[in-house]
Design an enzyme around this catalytic site. Structure first.
Site, short mmCIF file in Angstrom:
data_model
loop_
_atom_site.label_atom_id
_atom_site.label_comp_id
_atom_site.label_asym_id
_atom_site.label_seq_id
_atom_site.Cartn_x
_atom_site.Cartn_y
_atom_site.Cartn_z
N ALA A 56 38.42 37.74 43.79
CA ALA A 56 38.92 39.15 43.96
C ALA A 56 37.85 40.26 43.41
O ALA A 56 37.52 41.05 42.32
CB ALA A 56 40.56 39.20 43.67
N CYS A 58 36.17 44.31 42.67
CA CYS A 58 35.95 45.63 42.03
C CYS A 58 35.42 46.33 43.04
O CYS A 58 34.30 46.22 44.20
CB CYS A 58 35.59 46.00 40.65
N VAL A 82 36.90 37.94 39.24
CA VAL A 82 36.48 39.12 39.11
C VAL A 82 35.00 39.35 39.77
O VAL A 82 35.19 39.34 38.96
CB VAL A 82 37.05 40.64 38.02
N LYS A 83 35.71 39.78 41.02
CA LYS A 83 34.12 40.02 41.66
C LYS A 83 33.90 41.22 41.19
O LYS A 83 34.51 42.66 41.61
CB LYS A 83 34.19 39.71 43.41
N ILE A 84 32.30 41.32 40.83
CA ILE A 84 32.10 42.11 40.31
C ILE A 84 29.63 43.00 41.04
O ILE A 84 29.27 41.54 40.84
CB ILE A 84 31.34 42.90 39.10
#
Length: 214
Positions: A56, A58, A82-84
Site C-alpha cells: 500500500a 504512501c 508500505v510502498k515509498i
C-alpha cells in the site's frame, strides 16, 4: 520466483488466489482510484484474503510525513508492505521505518544506483519498473539483471520485485535472471495460463473422446 498480482480489484485478487499461485499483491494510487470501495476497507479485505505481503503506497512527500503515513498503513494489517517512491525523503523515511520493523517496498526504481541505495537504507523490497523503461527505448530487463547481480555480490537481503510487467515474456525473463518476485497485472496472469496449442489439444481430445465407445 514468487508471483504477486498487481491489482487493487478484490475480485481479480480472489480469482488468482483460487489458482493456488498467489504470493502477494501490489497496489498503487492509480489502481486504487479505479475501485468504488474506500481505500482502507479494500486494503483490509485484500490483506485478509492473501497472507503474503500486500503493498500500500504512501503519497506524502516529506520524510516525517511519510513515516507517519507509513505507520498508519502498517497498522491496517501485519502483512502490509508500505510502498515509498525512491528519493532523498523516501530514503530518510525508510531508514527510520527499518528500525521500527515496518516493511518498505521502495517503488519507482529506474536505476541500479537507486536500488542499491534503497537496499542500504533498509527497504525489504525494491520495485524496478521495466515496462516504463522499455517505453522510452531503454532495456528494462537489463536493469533487473544488474540489480540482481549487485544484490547477490553483497548478499543484500532486499528482494527484487519486477514491476510494470507488460507481457508474459517479461515474467519468464525475470525468472531466468533470478529475480525474487514479479508483480503481474491480471490480464498478463491470464495469458501466462493460456497457449493456443493447449486449446487445440483439448479440442482434439474432446472430439476423439466423443468417438470412444461407452
Amino acid at each position: 520466483m514468487k508471483l504477486f498480482l498487481d491489482s487493487a480489484n478484490f475480485e481479480e485478487i480472489r480469482e488468482v488466489a483460487s489458482w493456488g499461485v498467489l504470493d502477494g499483491v501490489t497496489t498503487n494510487p492509480s489502481l486504487c482510484s479505479k475501485e468504488t470501495v474506500s481505500f482502507e476497507d479494500n486494503i483490509r479485505k485484500i490483506c485478509a484474503l492473501c497472507p503474503g505481503p500486500i503493498s500500500a503506497e504512501c503519497v506524502s512527500l516529506k520524510a516525517g510525513e511519510i513515516v507517519a503515513e507509513a505507520r498508519g498503513l502498517a497498522g491496517i494489517a501485519p502483512n502490509i508492505a508500505v510502498k515509498i517512491p525512491v528519493g532523498l525523503e523516501g530514503l530518510k523515511a525508510t531508514s527510520i521505518l527499518r528500525g521500527e520493523g515496518v516493511a518498505v517496498n521502495m517503488t519507482l526504481v529506474f536505476s541500479t544506483g537507486q536500488a542499491l541505495l534503497a537496499a542500504k537504507a533498509g527497504a525489504r523490497f525494491v520495485s524496478p519498473f521495466i515496462g516504463r523503461l522499455d517505453d522510452v527505448s531503454e532495456d528494462g530487463m537489463a536493469l533487473i539483471e544488474e540489480i540482481v547481480q549487485v544484490f547477490e555480490n553483497y548478499h543484500l537481503g532486499t528482494e527484487v520485485i519486477v514491476a510494470s510487467v507488460r507481457h508474459p515474456r517479461h515474467v519468464i525473463e525475470a525468472a531466468l535472471i533470478g529475480a525474487d518476485i514479479a508483480t503481474v497485472p491480471y490480464g498478463v496472469m491470464e495469458k501466462l495460463v493460456k497457449h493456443p496449442l493447449t486449446d487445440i489439444g483439448v479440442e482434439r481430445f474432446l472430439a476423439d473422446w466423443r468417438k470412444v465407445k461407452k
